[in-house]
Design a protein around this motif. Structure first.
Motif, short mmCIF file in Angstrom:
data_model
loop_
_atom_site.label_atom_id
_atom_site.label_comp_id
_atom_site.label_asym_id
_atom_site.label_seq_id
_atom_site.Cartn_x
_atom_site.Cartn_y
_atom_site.Cartn_z
N ASP A 241 0.82 -1.21 0.00
CA ASP A 241 0.00 0.00 0.00
C ASP A 241 0.85 1.26 0.00
O ASP A 241 0.44 2.29 -0.52
N ASN A 242 2.05 1.18 0.57
CA ASN A 242 2.87 2.37 0.75
C ASN A 242 4.16 2.42 -0.05
O ASN A 242 4.71 3.49 -0.25
N GLN A 243 4.66 1.26 -0.47
CA GLN A 243 5.96 1.28 -1.12
C GLN A 243 6.15 0.10 -2.05
O GLN A 243 5.40 -0.87 -2.01
N LEU B 123 12.28 -7.15 11.06
CA LEU B 123 12.24 -6.59 9.71
C LEU B 123 12.22 -5.06 9.75
O LEU B 123 12.83 -4.41 8.88
N GLU B 124 11.55 -4.51 10.73
CA GLU B 124 11.53 -3.06 10.87
C GLU B 124 12.96 -2.52 11.04
O GLU B 124 13.33 -1.53 10.41
N GLU C 183 3.61 -1.29 9.20
CA GLU C 183 2.72 -1.71 8.12
C GLU C 183 3.50 -2.30 6.94
O GLU C 183 3.15 -3.37 6.42
N ASP C 184 4.56 -1.64 6.52
CA ASP C 184 5.37 -2.14 5.41
C ASP C 184 6.12 -3.42 5.81
O ASP C 184 6.27 -4.34 5.00
N ALA C 185 6.57 -3.48 7.04
CA ALA C 185 7.24 -4.68 7.52
C ALA C 185 6.29 -5.87 7.51
O ALA C 185 6.68 -6.99 7.18
N GLU D 121 3.77 -6.32 5.44
CA GLU D 121 3.63 -6.72 4.03
C GLU D 121 4.80 -7.60 3.61
O GLU D 121 4.62 -8.64 2.99
N LEU D 122 6.01 -7.18 3.96
CA LEU D 122 7.20 -7.95 3.62
C LEU D 122 7.20 -9.28 4.36
O LEU D 122 7.50 -10.32 3.77
N ARG D 123 6.85 -9.26 5.63
CA ARG D 123 6.80 -10.49 6.43
C ARG D 123 5.82 -11.50 5.82
O ARG D 123 6.12 -12.68 5.69
N SER D 124 4.67 -11.02 5.42
CA SER D 124 3.65 -11.88 4.81
C SER D 124 4.18 -12.54 3.54
O SER D 124 4.01 -13.74 3.33
N PHE D 125 4.85 -11.76 2.70
CA PHE D 125 5.43 -12.31 1.48
C PHE D 125 6.52 -13.34 1.79
O PHE D 125 6.53 -14.44 1.23
#
Length: 88
Positions: free
Chosen positions: A24-26, A66-67, A75-77, A79-83
């Motif tokens: 959503d953000n990056q 990850l942060e 929020e971005d972390a 997204e990356l964690r989910s992937f």
């Protein structure tokens, strides 16, 4: 000339996956290197962010990892964690 002292100098076959996706953000542009080194963990390189980390499932479950490693907000972390959880 002084002789160079190597701690190690190994050559290893690896499998590298290049993937790009947008949250959503990056945007994430990653190179994910699978190797027998690092106890089966993956070397994850954030090409745009110029950061990398050695990541296994245990690291993904560690709060704030990850942060910190990729300098991401929560929020971005996530997204990356989910992937990465899908990948690992």
């Amino acid at each position: 000339m002084k002789e160079r002292f190597f701690l190690y100098d190994d050559t290893e076959d690896t499998k590298t996956r290049f993937v790009s996706f947008v949250s959503d953000n990056q945007r994430f542009d990653l190179a994910i290197v699978k190797t027998d080194r690092h106890f089966g963990k993956h070397l994850v390189l954030d090409i745009l962010g110029n950061r990398f980390a050695i990541i296994g499932e245990d690291d993904l479950n560690e709060e704030g990892y990850l942060e910190y490693a990729f300098q991401l907000n929560e929020e971005d972390a996530e997204e990356l964690r989910s992937f990465l959880l899908e990948l690992l």
